[in-house]
Write a protein that holds these residues in place. Structure first.
Motif: not given
Ligand code: C5P
Length: 326
Positions: A26-32, A155-158, A172-174, A198-204
């Protein structure tokens, strides 16, 4: 009785540890990640207009003078709509609510967290708006706190963390959060940047850089295990915390906004214990020994880097809460 007006507050955050895994389908990244709330906050006020229906408008007052959307795309607006949806579901199951789910509400936001800064300002708006909106539908003893938190990730991972506050290990995604016991208070200088990232650009960018690692053209750097930072938080010693700050999004943020390297260097030269990009940036979180040291570091930074805006902050801060209900 439904209130006429409710103000709720939610705080921004810094990620003391941000380990990013591979991209999911889904484009999201798993985080710790280890989130800690800081005492820069957003206040959201909802005012009821019973003669009208739905969300009637949104105004923003910002100490940073930034542009944020004032329509239904604003995260506070979306937060109110999500709570209405949950209220509608409860009503359909026969629950008695304090107001109709589509009661007329006006939104006012007072922003204290930098916009597009990597400090979850938009997520704090969503969290504060959800907290305020819930007061119009449920009495205190019937608030569906767990449901609001689990649904808020839409609404958003955070957003789930902004509702919870304090310090938490996020996976998970946070959104899978485990509260962390910590000692002491930590003093920061938050150095903001006029240019947002932009958050998506930084992950990309991180994905691209990891592609270069796979080709052998870039060395592998990963935040690794959060245990050392959790141990440091238990000690309450900012010097220990400083050693273990880590953020996998720092390298891609610097690559998109190279002046961040200079900001990090200036912060360290100014006598900070350490400095790190906050979340996806561009805000730089500068860790200091104590409140006096933070004031000294702040004046050193603003003295040597012209055009830079810096504010003092303290952590941990609380979760989202109601400030007034009239
Ligand atoms: O959830 P949020 O709106 O904060 O995320 C913005 C974007 O950041 C997502 O669309 C995604 O590109 C990226 N992101 C991610 N993995 C996460 C959180 C955010 O890839 N865990």
């Amino acid at each position: 009785m439904a209130p006429d007006s409710v103000t709720a507050r939610a705080y921004g955050k810094v990620n003391l540890h941000l380990g990013v895994g591979d991209a999911r389908e889904d484009g999201y990244h798993e985080l710790t990640t280890v989130f800690q709330a800081v005492d820069l906050y957003e206040d959201v006020t909802l005012t009821r207009e019973s003669s009208q229906r739905g969300t009637l408008g949104l105004t923003v007052e910002s100490m940073f003078g930034d542009d944020v959307p004032t329509d239904a795309s604003n995260l506070a607006w979306r937060g109110v709509e999500l709570v209405r949806e949950i209220a509608r579901e409860h009503a359909a199951r026969g629950a008695e609510l304090l107001s109709e789910p589509d009661v007329g509400l006006r939104i006012e936001i007072a922003k204290g967290v930098p916009v597009a800064g990597g400090m979850a300002g938009g997520s704090a708006d969503a969290a504060a708006a959800m907290t305020a909106a819930a007061e119009f539908f449920w009495p205190a003893q019937a608030l569906p706190v767990a449901e609001l938190r689990s649904r808020s990730v839409a609404l958003g991972a955070d957003v789930p963390f902004c509702l919870l506050g304090g310090t938490a290990l996020g996976t998970g995604i946070g959104e899978n959060l485990t509260p962390v016991l910590t000692r002491g208070r930590y003093h920061w200088v938050m150095v903001t940047n006029r240019k947002g990232l932009s958050t998506p650009q930084v992950f990309k960018k991180l994905d691209e850089q990891r592609g270069e690692v796979a080709l052998g053209t870039r060395p592998e750097v990963r935040a690794g295990d959060p245990d050392p930072i959790l141990k440091a938080l238990g000690s309450g010693d900012p010097e220990q915390l400083a050693v273990h700050l880590a953020n996998d999004l720092q390298a891609p943020a610097i690559s998109l906004l190279p002046e961040l390297r200079e900001t990090l260097g200036i912060a360290r030269q100014a006598g900070a214990l350490n400095a790190i990009v906050s979340g996806s940036g561009p805000t730089v979180a500068v860790l200091c020994r104590d409140a006096d040291h933070a004031s000294e570091v702040l004046s050193n930074i603003t003295g040597s880097a012209r055009g830079v805006r810096a504010v003092l902050a303290c952590s941990p801060a609380a979760g989202a809460s109601v400030m007034s209900n009239n």
